[in-house]
Enzyme design. Structure first.
Site, PDB file in Angstrom:
ATOM      1  N   GLY A 164      42.140  45.348  43.197  1.00  0.00           N
ATOM      2  CA  GLY A 164      43.521  45.003  42.708  1.00  0.00           C
ATOM      3  C   GLY A 164      44.664  45.544  43.426  1.00  0.00           C
ATOM      4  O   GLY A 164      45.534  45.781  42.616  1.00  0.00           O
ATOM      5  N   GLY A 165      44.396  45.845  44.635  1.00  0.00           N
ATOM      6  CA  GLY A 165      45.609  46.328  45.609  1.00  0.00           C
ATOM      7  C   GLY A 165      45.796  47.686  45.557  1.00  0.00           C
ATOM      8  O   GLY A 165      46.888  48.316  45.954  1.00  0.00           O
ATOM      9  N   HIS A 235      49.666  42.277  41.848  1.00  0.00           N
ATOM     10  CA  HIS A 235      48.264  41.881  41.738  1.00  0.00           C
ATOM     11  C   HIS A 235      47.810  41.339  40.450  1.00  0.00           C
ATOM     12  O   HIS A 235      46.639  41.415  39.938  1.00  0.00           O
ATOM     13  CB  HIS A 235      47.350  43.204  42.108  1.00  0.00           C
ATOM     14  N   ARG A 292      32.140  37.829  36.513  1.00  0.00           N
ATOM     15  CA  ARG A 292      32.426  37.496  34.911  1.00  0.00           C
ATOM     16  C   ARG A 292      33.293  36.119  34.920  1.00  0.00           C
ATOM     17  O   ARG A 292      33.393  35.545  36.027  1.00  0.00           O
ATOM     18  CB  ARG A 292      33.432  38.493  34.329  1.00  0.00           C
TER      19      ARG A 292
HETATM   20  C1  MV4 Z   1      44.124  41.840  52.123  1.00  0.00           C
HETATM   21  C2  MV4 Z   1      45.549  41.275  52.456  1.00  0.00           C
HETATM   22  C3  MV4 Z   1      45.911  41.019  53.821  1.00  0.00           C
HETATM   23  N1  MV4 Z   1      44.880  41.439  54.605  1.00  0.00           N
HETATM   24  N2  MV4 Z   1      43.408  42.010  53.104  1.00  0.00           N
HETATM   25  C4  MV4 Z   1      45.117  42.714  47.563  1.00  0.00           C
HETATM   26  C5  MV4 Z   1      44.257  42.939  46.342  1.00  0.00           C
HETATM   27  C6  MV4 Z   1      42.773  42.807  46.785  1.00  0.00           C
HETATM   28  N3  MV4 Z   1      42.134  41.675  46.064  1.00  0.00           N
HETATM   29  C7  MV4 Z   1      42.964  42.609  48.414  1.00  0.00           C
HETATM   30  N4  MV4 Z   1      44.471  42.200  48.500  1.00  0.00           N
HETATM   31  C8  MV4 Z   1      44.722  41.779  49.800  1.00  0.00           C
HETATM   32  N5  MV4 Z   1      43.971  42.168  50.835  1.00  0.00           N
HETATM   33  C9  MV4 Z   1      43.925  41.966  54.462  1.00  0.00           C
HETATM   34  N6  MV4 Z   1      42.816  42.179  55.446  1.00  0.00           N
HETATM   35  C10 MV4 Z   1      46.463  41.048  51.338  1.00  0.00           C
HETATM   36  C11 MV4 Z   1      46.016  41.153  50.070  1.00  0.00           C
HETATM   37  C12 MV4 Z   1      47.098  41.093  48.950  1.00  0.00           C
HETATM   38  C13 MV4 Z   1      46.650  40.254  47.983  1.00  0.00           C
HETATM   39  C14 MV4 Z   1      45.392  39.448  47.968  1.00  0.00           C
HETATM   40  C15 MV4 Z   1      45.263  38.376  47.008  1.00  0.00           C
HETATM   41  C16 MV4 Z   1      46.170  38.054  45.987  1.00  0.00           C
HETATM   42  C17 MV4 Z   1      47.120  38.680  45.941  1.00  0.00           C
HETATM   43  C18 MV4 Z   1      47.754  39.764  47.097  1.00  0.00           C
HETATM   44  C19 MV4 Z   1      48.859  40.539  46.898  1.00  0.00           C
HETATM   45  C20 MV4 Z   1      49.126  41.396  48.033  1.00  0.00           C
HETATM   46  C21 MV4 Z   1      48.038  41.750  48.892  1.00  0.00           C
END
Ligand code: MV4
Length: 634
Positions: A164-165, A235, A292
């Site tokens: 969740g970030g 997030h 879930r």
């Molecule tokens: C990332 C990304 C960019 N590059 N991984 C945020 C929480 C987790 N679910 C994974 N996340 C991210 N991983 C890489 N290699 C950017 C995010 C991200 C993000 C991902 C999905 C939904 C919202 C987001 C908000 C900020 C960063």
């Protein structure tokens, strides 16, 4: 099909599950805490069991109490909803140990997806595309750094125990790597008591596109297409939609089949969601798998015509999937907006209070409201402050978006602050209208979404004033209709053709004087009364408004000049002096809050307060006398 199930949850999801169970002739048992004694889900269920005091860790999260409630009532299965115990392996085990069916995946699947790095290893072995990176057991800093150098900067350090970030740190060059790794490991130990790190290529402006999968106990597996959940704030998902803007049939098939591979890799059963990052080039990468039913599942139901909770009950009862892949089709477009009791103008602070006024948009084939509250309920500090999920559908994205903004403008909630205006401004923002969404959307368009331009105020003030004039005329007509002399000129409210009055308006955070002339049109506007005034929805955006009572001074023979009346509707915040205490002219006697502003009532002269007519927390109507004051005799 089960004869009776227990829902180990509360709020909108509990109500939603009960609706489907009832439609299938399945009896339902609700569980509730002290705070939820009179909650909607308790009223809707066939039976209800009190399981503890209000804090979740003394009620909804207490495994023994939930299991005991199921055994006492003869429930055969437990639906965990989302959150709470829905991904708790021990709860899953306890259900099995008590011959209760856990309506969800096998415990092994929950365990496999519980660690981000273990999940990635499983997916890599299954041929599911991962973001280029390193997630090995060898945590030698040189190994991790070598991987970062090899993939090229920027890279993203992620705590394996994070999610969740939380526990993410971007690194933009080799020079800053060592310090960044040290800091990330320290943060991970503090946050998760685990400093295992993985490092990935940092994808800039990715989209969050997730695939709904469903598997039964007979090795059948299908995907029910995708949801775009990119519009998030810190997030937390804000607005979700299906299908994803710009998705092609080919890419949808590729992602769906990759999601099925992921599910099969862990022998999945039940409803699951495989989350991917989608980059601007159409490349997608596994992020995580949720074991879930998701909050946002209704948008999938709206475009597929399937009831996913019905699928869950059937599959958990050993039935095969209700549909094959070929039988599943997409029809139209759907959005879900999460209505929250929170204050976007104060960093989204959660709002608590009584839902004094609650009127949702009318539901029909295009508008669905999943909620767990009714007017008069309290939104408390104990649980997530989501009031409802507003879900809309239409034949294409533009029409569905029109449904969403219209439904938002019809939503009436008084008694506490909500994010409806923020959602309205987001849904009407230009880039969102064009489907240009990515995970940085809200930050990128903050100015437009939180717009408070002077031009907005100049535009909204006459409209708000016209709304007040129209409201007065309506009140006059209603008064006349109740009068014995309906045609008396005293009932006219048109100032007999005099120029329309000057009105003092508070629009959001600005106070303006405005006049209304006959060409001010109210077309395309919606007025939603609130406790502090009214919300004005216009094609240009959403505005909190209130009329500022004219300062008529006082006719008291000891005329003090000050006004001891409430300047507008609001809430009394604090009494700053004691009854009888000598005060000087200009001292602040009390503070009230209205329109997100504090208003002070000051001593009109030297003297003392002899009585306060309201207490902190009271809602005060504009113009109400707030206190009695006795001036010192000259
Ligand atoms: C990332 C990304 C960019 N590059 N991984 C945020 C929480 C987790 N679910 C994974 N996340 C991210 N991983 C890489 N290699 C950017 C995010 C991200 C993000 C991902 C999905 C939904 C919202 C987001 C908000 C900020 C960063």
């Amino acid at each position: 099909m089960f004869t009776k199930i227990l829902i180990a949850n509360r709020g909108e999801i509990a109500c939603r599950i009960i609706k489907t169970a009832r439609a299938l002739g399945v009896a339902t048992v609700a569980v509730y805490s002290d705070a939820d004694r009179h909650a909607l889900h308790v009223q809707m269920a066939d039976e209800a069991v009190h399981i503890g005091s209000s804090p979740s860790n003394e009620s909804y999260l207490v495994i023994e109490k939930v299991i005991q409630a199921a055994l006492e009532t003869g429930a055969k299965a437990i639906h965990p909803g989302y959150g709470f115990l829905s991904e708790n392996a021990e709860f899953c085990r306890q259900c099995a140990a008590n011959n209760l069916v856990f309506i969800g995946p096998p415990v092994e699947a929950i365990l496999a997806m519980g660690s981000k790095s273990a999940a990635k290893t499983i997916m890599a072995d299954a041929g599911v595309p991962l973001v280029p990176g390193y997630h090995g057991d060898d945590q030698n800093p040189d190994i991790i750094k070598q991987a970062a150098n090899q993939m090229g900067y920027p890279v993203l350090l992620k705590a394996a125990a994070g999610g969740g970030g939380k526990g993410m740190r971007a690194v933009y060059s080799e020079a800053e790597f060592d310090e960044a790794l040290g800091a990330a490991k320290r943060e991970a130990i503090n946050s998760f008591n685990d400093d295992i790190m993985l490092v990935e290529k940092y994808l800039l402006k990715p989209r969050h596109v997730e695939i709904q999968v469903f598997c039964d106990s007979h090795k059948n597996a299908v995907y029910l297409f995708e949801r775009d959940c990119s519009v998030q704030r810190r997030h937390q998902k804000v607005i979700e939609e299906a299908p994803a803007p710009g998705m092609t049939d080919a890419l949808r098939k590729q992602m769906g089949e990759a999601a099925i591979k992921a599910a099969k890799a862990i022998n999945y059963e039940g409803a699951g969601t495989v989350e991917f990052l989608l980059d601007a080039q159409g490349e997608f990468f596994f992020m995580e798998m949720n074991t879930r039913l998701q909050v946002e599942h209704p948008v999938t139901e709206m475009i597929s015509g399937q009831d996913l909770v019905e699928w869950q009950l059937r599959v958990a009862g050993g039935e095969p999937l209700p549909c094959s892949q070929d039988q599943l089709t997409i029809s139209g477009h759907a959005f879900e907006a999460r209505i929250y009791a929170e204050d976007p103008d104060h960093d989204f602070l959660p709002a608590t209070g009584i839902l004094k006024h609650l009127q949702a948009p009318l539901e029909n084939a295009n508008v669905r409201v999943d909620t767990g509250v009714v007017e008069g309920d309290e939104v408390s500090i104990y649980y997530d402050p989501m009031v409802a999920k507003l879900v809309v559908w239409d034949t294409d994205r533009d029409r569905a978006l029109q449904r969403l903004t219209q439904a938002l403008s019809e939503y009436r909630i008084g008694g506490l602050t909500t994010n409806i205006g923020f959602l309205y401004n987001l849904a009407t923002s230009q880039a969102f209208q064009h489907g240009d969404v990515d995970t940085g959307y809200i930050e990128e368009h903050e100015q437009e979404i939180f717009r408070q331009r002077d031009s907005d105020i100049d535009y909204a003030a006459p409209l708000a004033a016209a709304a007040i004039i129209e409201q007065r005329q309506q009140q006059a007509i209603e008064a006349a209709s109740l009068s014995s002399e309906p045609n008396s000129p005293w009932h006219l409210n048109t100032s007999w053709g005099l120029p329309q009055p000057n009105l003092k308006m508070q629009i959001q955070r600005a106070v303006v004087e405005t006049t209304v002339d006959s060409n001010t049109s109210l077309d395309g506007l919606t007025i939603a009364p609130t406790d502090t005034g009214f919300d004005l929805f216009t094609p240009q955006g959403f505005f909190h408004c209130a009329e500022v009572q004219p300062d008529l001074g006082t006719d008291d023979e000891n005329a003090h000049g000050g006004n001891l009346n409430a300047p507008m509707n609001g809430t009394l915040v604090a009494l700053l002096v004691d009854i009888g205490t000598k005060v000087n002219k200009g001292d602040t006697l009390l503070v009230m809050e209205a329109m997100k502003m504090e208003h002070s009532i000051i001593a009109p002269s030297d003297g003392a307060v002899t009585e306060f007519y309201f207490q902190p927390g009271d809602l005060v109507d504009g113009g109400s006398e707030l206190l009695a004051f006795e001036a010192n005799s000259e």
